[in-house]
Scaffold this motif. Structure first.
Motif, PDB file in Angstrom:
ATOM      1  N   SER A  27       3.400   7.915 -15.165  1.00 10.22           N
ATOM      2  CA  SER A  27       4.525   7.006 -15.282  1.00 10.22           C
ATOM      3  C   SER A  27       4.673   6.641 -16.875  1.00 10.22           C
ATOM      4  CB  SER A  27       4.324   5.861 -14.409  1.00 10.22           C
ATOM      5  OG  SER A  27       5.389   4.933 -14.566  1.00 10.22           O
ATOM      6  N   ARG A  43      11.168   6.164 -10.656  1.00 11.76           N
ATOM      7  CA  ARG A  43      10.839   6.299  -9.331  1.00 11.76           C
ATOM      8  C   ARG A  43      10.738   7.624  -8.919  1.00 11.76           C
ATOM      9  NH1 ARG A  43      16.381   4.571  -9.207  1.00 11.76           N
ATOM     10  NH2 ARG A  43      17.781   6.310  -8.720  1.00 11.76           N
ATOM     11  N   THR A  60      -4.339   2.759 -12.468  1.00  9.92           N
ATOM     12  CA  THR A  60      -4.037   1.380 -12.182  1.00  9.92           C
ATOM     13  C   THR A  60      -4.926   0.828 -11.129  1.00  9.92           C
ATOM     14  OG1 THR A  60      -2.224  -0.026 -11.785  1.00  9.92           O
ATOM     15  CG2 THR A  60      -2.642   1.904 -10.251  1.00  9.92           C
ATOM     16  N   THR A  61      -5.518   1.412 -10.410  1.00  6.87           N
ATOM     17  CA  THR A  61      -6.617   0.690  -9.539  1.00  6.87           C
ATOM     18  C   THR A  61      -7.699   0.306 -10.170  1.00  6.87           C
ATOM     19  OG1 THR A  61      -7.457   3.261  -9.219  1.00  6.87           O
ATOM     20  CG2 THR A  61      -5.762   2.337  -7.586  1.00  6.87           C
ATOM     21  N   PRO A  66      -3.670  -2.280  -5.913  1.00  3.89           N
ATOM     22  CA  PRO A  66      -2.338  -2.287  -5.430  1.00  3.89           C
ATOM     23  C   PRO A  66      -2.419  -2.649  -4.021  1.00  3.89           C
ATOM     24  CG  PRO A  66      -2.597  -0.337  -6.908  1.00  3.89           C
ATOM     25  CD  PRO A  66      -3.807  -0.867  -6.630  1.00  3.89           C
ATOM     26  N   GLU A  68      -1.606  -2.450   0.082  1.00  6.91           N
ATOM     27  CA  GLU A  68      -1.740  -1.310   0.976  1.00  6.91           C
ATOM     28  C   GLU A  68      -0.492  -0.319   0.948  1.00  6.91           C
ATOM     29  OE1 GLU A  68      -2.629  -2.850   5.002  1.00  6.91           O
ATOM     30  OE2 GLU A  68      -4.522  -3.414   4.296  1.00  6.91           O
ATOM     31  N   GLU A  69       0.623  -0.917   0.960  1.00  7.04           N
ATOM     32  CA  GLU A  69       2.055  -0.181   1.001  1.00  7.04           C
ATOM     33  C   GLU A  69       2.240   0.753  -0.192  1.00  7.04           C
ATOM     34  OE1 GLU A  69       1.863  -3.425   1.144  1.00  7.04           O
ATOM     35  OE2 GLU A  69       2.043  -3.837   3.175  1.00  7.04           O
ATOM     36  N   GLN A  70       1.757   0.180  -1.357  1.00  3.18           N
ATOM     37  CA  GLN A  70       1.678   1.175  -2.392  1.00  3.18           C
ATOM     38  C   GLN A  70       1.057   2.664  -2.386  1.00  3.18           C
ATOM     39  OE1 GLN A  70       3.756   0.580  -5.676  1.00  3.18           O
ATOM     40  NE2 GLN A  70       3.568   2.860  -5.132  1.00  3.18           N
ATOM     41  N   ARG A  73       3.067   4.656  -0.162  1.00  2.58           N
ATOM     42  CA  ARG A  73       4.161   5.336  -0.656  1.00  2.58           C
ATOM     43  C   ARG A  73       3.920   6.399  -1.663  1.00  2.58           C
ATOM     44  NH1 ARG A  73       5.937  -0.354  -0.946  1.00  2.58           N
ATOM     45  NH2 ARG A  73       5.147  -0.652  -3.185  1.00  2.58           N
ATOM     46  N   TRP A  74       2.842   6.193  -2.360  1.00  8.32           N
ATOM     47  CA  TRP A  74       2.280   7.278  -3.294  1.00  8.32           C
ATOM     48  C   TRP A  74       2.159   8.684  -2.480  1.00  8.32           C
ATOM     49  CZ3 TRP A  74      -1.589   3.575  -6.218  1.00  8.32           C
ATOM     50  CH2 TRP A  74      -0.808   2.710  -7.256  1.00  8.32           C
ATOM     51  N   ARG A 102      -8.628   0.482   0.973  1.00  8.19           N
ATOM     52  CA  ARG A 102      -7.284   0.643   0.266  1.00  8.19           C
ATOM     53  C   ARG A 102      -7.042   2.278   0.059  1.00  8.19           C
ATOM     54  NH1 ARG A 102      -4.816  -4.044  -1.513  1.00  8.19           N
ATOM     55  NH2 ARG A 102      -6.368  -5.248   0.017  1.00  8.19           N
TER      56      ARG A 102
END
Length: 232
Positions: A27, A43, A60-61, A66, A68-70, A73-74, A102
């Motif tokens: 990113s 995005r 980032t983890t 993050p 759960e939804e992230q 999405r990944w 997660r």
């Protein structure tokens, strides 16, 4: 020019069996327009990246876990066969069970977990981490303290030490953190990695992020060298 390596990254990715080469993150707006085309929105970065490489470090983890939804999405943005390599910062004494739950949401897109260990030798910590994941989850220990020297000999078959080429596990995990890498350096690494790939070992390797997209250029060139070694 990137230290003798082409600044462009080809739009199509040749596949090298068992090779998962990529970069530490994706990113980065400063990678436009040399890697991401001008006008590409953040995005859309991951989808574009995943069309060119088969793996990426998920750093980032290691700082904040993050939602759960992230993770879902990944996983939805990449094709089957792509692998994320999440970072777990063991020094922070995170809830390892929660971390395991997660990252499992990545499903078959989950690659090795890089476990950063900055503290001195602690067998209790090692036992905790190893016991928090199913045996089929692959772990790459990034030991940063000299007291851990030699511990890789005692790791189970689902674990390796980062940057160790000799291991009993069916995978290796390498991080290239000292750019620039010229043609000779990358050719040398291709020679080291080719025998592992030929033996059926999966190799995960990631180039350091810089403001310019040198990482993608190095990753692409290493893959090209390994591709040519297959066909030559």
């Amino acid at each position: 020019m990137f230290s003798g390596i082409t600044s462009g990254v080809t739009a199509t990715a040749a596949s090298v069996p068992r090779l998962y080469v990529g970069t530490s993150g994706w990113s980065y707006p400063t990678w436009r327009p040399d890697f991401y085309p001008a006008g590409t929105q953040p995005r859309d970065f991951l989808g574009f990246y995943a069309e060119r490489f088969q793996s990426v470090e998920l750093n980032t983890t290691g700082y904040r876990l993050p939602a759960e939804e992230q993770f879902s999405r990944w996983a939805a943005q990449v094709a089957p066969g792509f692998r994320f390599a999440p970072k777990m910062n063991a020094h922070r004494r995170v809830d390892a069970a929660t971390f395991a739950e997660r990252v499992a949401l990545l499903g078959d897109r989950l690659g090795p977990i890089r476990v950063l260990v900055g503290s001195a030798l602690d067998q209790g910590l090692l036992t905790l981490v190893l016991g928090s994941f199913d045996p089929d989850v692959e772990l790459a220990f990034d030991f940063r303290h000299g007291s851990w020297e030699g511990v890789e000999a005692d790791l189970p078959e689902n674990a390796v030490r980062v940057n160790e080429l000799e291991a009993g596990a069916p995978f290796r995990y390498l991080r290239f953190r000292d750019p620039p890498y010229d043609e000779a350096a990358l050719a040398g690494w291709a020679q080291r990695l080719r025998p592992l790939l030929d033996e059926g070992v999966r190799v995960f390797c990631y180039f350091k992020h810089e403001d310019e997209p040198t990482g993608p250029a190095y990753a692409e060139r290493l893959r090209q060298l390994l591709t040519s070694s297959i066909t030559s």
